[in-house]
Design a protein around this motif. Structure first.
Motif: not given
Lengths: 116, 148
Positions: B8-14, B61-83
């Motif tokens: 999980r991470l939060s990045v500025p809108a830049t 809005r630049g630095e004053s706005a944040q975008v929240e992110l969740e990056l998930s990786f699930e191993p498997g055959d095939p592996p799966r990714c969710e953003v």
């Protein structure tokens, strides 16, 4: 982003490396626009070192194509890896560009030689 | 997703925020040892989605706005990714945007408008939801080479 640039005969060869995404695409745009403003009319863009391209990168390629329309100009793309090729195909861009597998073919095409 | 790895991470809108998000995704791929041959559709899609949010939804809005992110990786055959991407910009459902005409020639082709269309074609699943005054976008892809 690193951008290779060399003059081969009448043709300017531009070879961006890395990712052409919404942030780095402006570097490529500035580079290309400077070359076009400087009078380059035959251009090969060698994408062999490009990992992926997003729509911001497609926008830059389209801009170059618009400025290098034949017969006064020539733009040839080459070195497309599977990811780059897929994005171009999904966007319907392959029909808008002259694409050659490698740099030699692209140079021949840009200099006006008939396609093999 | 069940097992696997979630960031999980939060990045500025830049642009710097977009770069940081793509770098985080890249680190996740490297740590999980997945090949770029199967991950690039996710990289491209995250770039498209963030460019949209930063340059339109949260424009100016630049630095004053944040975008929240969740990056998930699930191993498997095939592996799966969710953003997952969440922002508090004006309500915007990217899935409702009309598809661009990808058959037009060089002169007629408008510059831009392709990003969301690419995401739709690259991802297995996309869901949009407006919840608690925020845009929530969820993207899923099985990490296999594109069949084309």
């Amino acid at each position: 982003m690193e951008i290779g640039d060399e003059q081969v005969g009448e043709t300017r060869v531009i070879a961006p490396r890395g990712r052409i995404d919404s942030v780095s695409s402006s570097e490529l745009e500035r580079h290309l626009v400077a070359r076009l403003d400087g009078g380059a009319r035959r251009v090969v863009i060698d994408l062999a070192g490009v990992e992926y391209v997003s729509s911001a990168g497609l926008r830059v390629l389209l801009l170059a194509a618009k400025r290098l329309k034949p017969p006064q100009g020539a733009l040839v793309l080459c070195g497309l890896g599977p990811g780059v090729r897929t994005v171009l195909e999904l966007a319907g861009f392959t029909s808008l560009f002259t694409v050659e597998p490698g740099r030699e073919q692209a140079l021949a095409r840009a200099s006006g030689a008939k396609a093999p | 997703m069940s097992a696997g790895e979630t960031r999980r991470l939060s990045v500025p809108a830049t642009d710097a925020g977009i770069k940081a998000a793509l770098a985080a995704l890249e680190r996740l791929w490297a740590e999980q040892g997945v090949s770029r041959a199967v991950t690039w559709p996710v990289d491209v899609s995250l770039d498209e989605v963030l460019a949209n949010v930063v340059h339109h939804g949260l424009e100016g809005r630049g630095e004053s706005a944040q975008v929240e992110l969740e990056l998930s990786f699930e191993p498997g055959d095939p592996p799966r990714c969710e953003v997952r991407v969440a922002d508090d910009g004006p309500e915007f459902d990217p899935l409702s945007a009309p598809a661009p005409d990808t058959t037009l020639g060089v002169d007629e082709r408008p510059i831009g408008g392709l990003g969301i269309e690419l995401v739709k074609r690259l991802m297995d699943e996309i869901q949009y939801e407006r919840r608690d005054g925020r845009n929530h976008l969820r993207l899923v892809r099985r990490l296999v080479a594109m069949e084309h």
